[in-house]
Design an enzyme around this catalytic site. Structure first.
Site, PDB file in Angstrom:
ATOM      1  N   ARG A 150     -13.959  13.924  17.188  1.00  0.00           N
ATOM      2  CA  ARG A 150     -12.853  12.877  17.006  1.00  0.00           C
ATOM      3  C   ARG A 150     -11.341  13.299  17.420  1.00  0.00           C
ATOM      4  NH1 ARG A 150     -16.990  11.123  16.569  1.00  0.00           N
ATOM      5  NH2 ARG A 150     -18.276   9.876  14.889  1.00  0.00           N
TER       6      ARG A 150
ATOM      7  N   GLY B 239       1.822   3.318  -2.298  1.00  0.00           N
ATOM      8  CA  GLY B 239       1.420   4.269  -2.980  1.00  0.00           C
ATOM      9  C   GLY B 239      -0.242   4.985  -2.477  1.00  0.00           C
TER      10      GLY B 239
ATOM     11  N   GLY C  60      -5.496   7.335  15.084  1.00  0.00           N
ATOM     12  CA  GLY C  60      -6.804   7.893  15.177  1.00  0.00           C
ATOM     13  C   GLY C  60      -7.302   8.103  13.658  1.00  0.00           C
ATOM     14  N   ASN C  61      -8.025   9.555  13.608  1.00  0.00           N
ATOM     15  CA  ASN C  61      -8.524   9.909  12.450  1.00  0.00           C
ATOM     16  C   ASN C  61      -7.541  10.641  11.624  1.00  0.00           C
ATOM     17  OD1 ASN C  61     -11.058   9.276  14.122  1.00  0.00           O
ATOM     18  ND2 ASN C  61     -11.919  10.012  12.287  1.00  0.00           N
ATOM     19  N   ILE C  62      -6.563  10.055  10.662  1.00  0.00           N
ATOM     20  CA  ILE C  62      -5.548  10.475  10.042  1.00  0.00           C
ATOM     21  C   ILE C  62      -5.900  11.383   9.043  1.00  0.00           C
ATOM     22  CG2 ILE C  62      -3.364   9.740   9.036  1.00  0.00           C
ATOM     23  CD1 ILE C  62      -3.506   7.221   9.902  1.00  0.00           C
TER      24      ILE C  62
ATOM     25  N   GLY D 117       0.852  -1.272  -0.008  1.00  0.00           N
ATOM     26  CA  GLY D 117       0.088   0.077  -0.068  1.00  0.00           C
ATOM     27  C   GLY D 117       0.894   1.074  -0.186  1.00  0.00           C
TER      28      GLY D 117
ATOM     29  N   TRP E  15     -22.508  17.691   6.901  1.00  0.00           N
ATOM     30  CA  TRP E  15     -23.536  16.809   7.515  1.00  0.00           C
ATOM     31  C   TRP E  15     -23.555  16.694   9.385  1.00  0.00           C
ATOM     32  CZ3 TRP E  15     -23.294  11.344   4.567  1.00  0.00           C
ATOM     33  CH2 TRP E  15     -23.700  11.636   3.197  1.00  0.00           C
TER      34      TRP E  15
ATOM     35  N   TYR F 167     -14.989  -4.112   7.964  1.00  0.00           N
ATOM     36  CA  TYR F 167     -13.714  -3.663   8.003  1.00  0.00           C
ATOM     37  C   TYR F 167     -13.052  -3.775   9.274  1.00  0.00           C
ATOM     38  CZ  TYR F 167      -9.994  -0.203   7.502  1.00  0.00           C
ATOM     39  OH  TYR F 167      -8.638   0.216   7.781  1.00  0.00           O
TER      40      TYR F 167
ATOM     41  N   LEU G 212      -1.411   6.848   3.650  1.00  0.00           N
ATOM     42  CA  LEU G 212      -0.183   6.735   4.742  1.00  0.00           C
ATOM     43  C   LEU G 212       0.753   6.338   4.152  1.00  0.00           C
ATOM     44  CD1 LEU G 212       0.339   6.683   7.715  1.00  0.00           C
ATOM     45  CD2 LEU G 212      -0.973   4.453   7.857  1.00  0.00           C
TER      46      LEU G 212
END
Length: 327
Positions: free
Chosen positions: A213, A14, A165-167, A12, A206, A137, A17
């Site tokens: 977060r 490419g 966390g939320n990257i 991964g 939304w 997932y 992360l």
């Protein structure tokens, strides 16, 4: 660890992360082999075997995954489960079997139980079912922890599972249908403010903006991952985030300031908001790794906005399927 002397394979590499991991390794004098799906499909055992025959590694950094926001997770749960399970299981197994010294991967912060006490601690990772929209997932990624413990107990093979966390940050997926909340908001505000600072424009967000977060800048996560690879010599599970909450409303207000947006913001409360709070306990990473996320939300968003403005024409095109490459 002298990374320049290590043979490193990055799956991964490419993706979001992975791009930053590869950049960091190259800066350290290491030229990793970047696994791309068109060359090696990691859900097919014979291709994983061929990967490690052709590119034996000392250290394997596993970042490949089938990823996306809530909408694609709800549309294709079986696909998300199967592909992530197979990629993780086969890559870890053949990392060990091919003689690698260590395996490190990005697990899923969303795999924590939906009702786990906050801040989220590693010891609570198995104390319940994850949130429904991304359960398939999340549970596929959770299996990496089981496998890492099993391979340590039987083979003494060190496999480290990090829980970001939320990257967010440069090279993220900014497709409005498949993106996570923060890159989607970055795109909306950059595009809305492009003409006359957005006067007369409306950005629709939304939810109510109340959910919070634990956002963490991508380069901080990369530093934590590579540090974990250097320090840990057994199976480990470790959080990598900021350890601080930030509401969606605060993100929106910060983006409006950074982009100079002077239009209107409309809160669509008819849309689902997900969990109300999510924050990670960072005491283990601080104690074991000396890790601390150094990039403030304002600075991280500023860098992300700047990058997106410069690369709008070449960012990923909108697609109807999830992304292969960890987010």
């Amino acid at each position: 660890m002298d990374w320049a002397k290590q043979r490193v394979v990055v799956t991964g590499g490419g993706g979001f992360l992975g791009t930053h991991v590869v950049q960091k390794l190259r800066a350290a004098g290491c030229e990793p082999f970047v696994v791309r799906r068109r060359e090696y499909d990691l859900i097919r055992e014979e291709q994983v075997i061929r990967l490690f025959e052709e590119h034996p590694a000392d250290i394997v950094v596993h970042l490949a995954g089938l990823v996306g926001g809530n909408l694609p997770n709800q549309r294709w749960p079986a696909q998300f489960f199967y592909e992530n399970l197979m990629m993780g299981t086969l890559t870890l197994h053949y990392s060990w079997k091919s003689g690698a010294k260590k395996f490190i991967c990005a697990g899923a912060g969303c795999a924590y139980p939906e009702h786990a006490p906050l801040p989220l601690r590693e010891e609570n990772y198995w104390d319940g079912f994850p949130q429904q929209p991304s359960f398939a997932y999340a549970l596929a990624k959770r299996t990496l922890h089981v496998q890492s413990m099993a391979y340590w107990d039987e083979y003494k093979f060190p496999a480290i599972v990090t829980l970001p966390g939320n990257i967010y940050g440069p090279h993220d997926n900014f497709d409005l249908e498949n993106a996570h909340v923060l890159p989607a908001l970055v795109r909306k505000f950059v595009e809305a403010s492009a003409i006359d600072r957005g006067k007369g424009q409306t950005v629709v967000v939304w939810g109510s903006g109340k959910p919070a977060r634990d956002f963490v800048y991508v380069r901080d996560v990369v530093e934590g991952m590579l540090r974990a690879a250097e320090v840990y010599d057994r199976a480990e599970l470790v959080n990598l985030s900021c350890g601080r909450e930030c509401s969606i409303r605060e993100v929106v207000e910060t983006l409006a300031t950074i982009t100079g947006f002077e239009g209107e913001i409309a809160w669509d409360v008819s849309k689902a908001e997900g969990q109300s709070h999510r924050m990670f306990d960072m005491s283990k990473a601080e104690r074991d790794l000396g890790f601390c996320a150094r990039t403030s939300l304002h600075e991280g968003l500023r860098l992300t906005v700047e990058w997106y403005r410069e690369h709008t024409a070449v960012t990923r095109k909108e697609v109807d399927t999830p992304i292969y490459g960890h987010i």
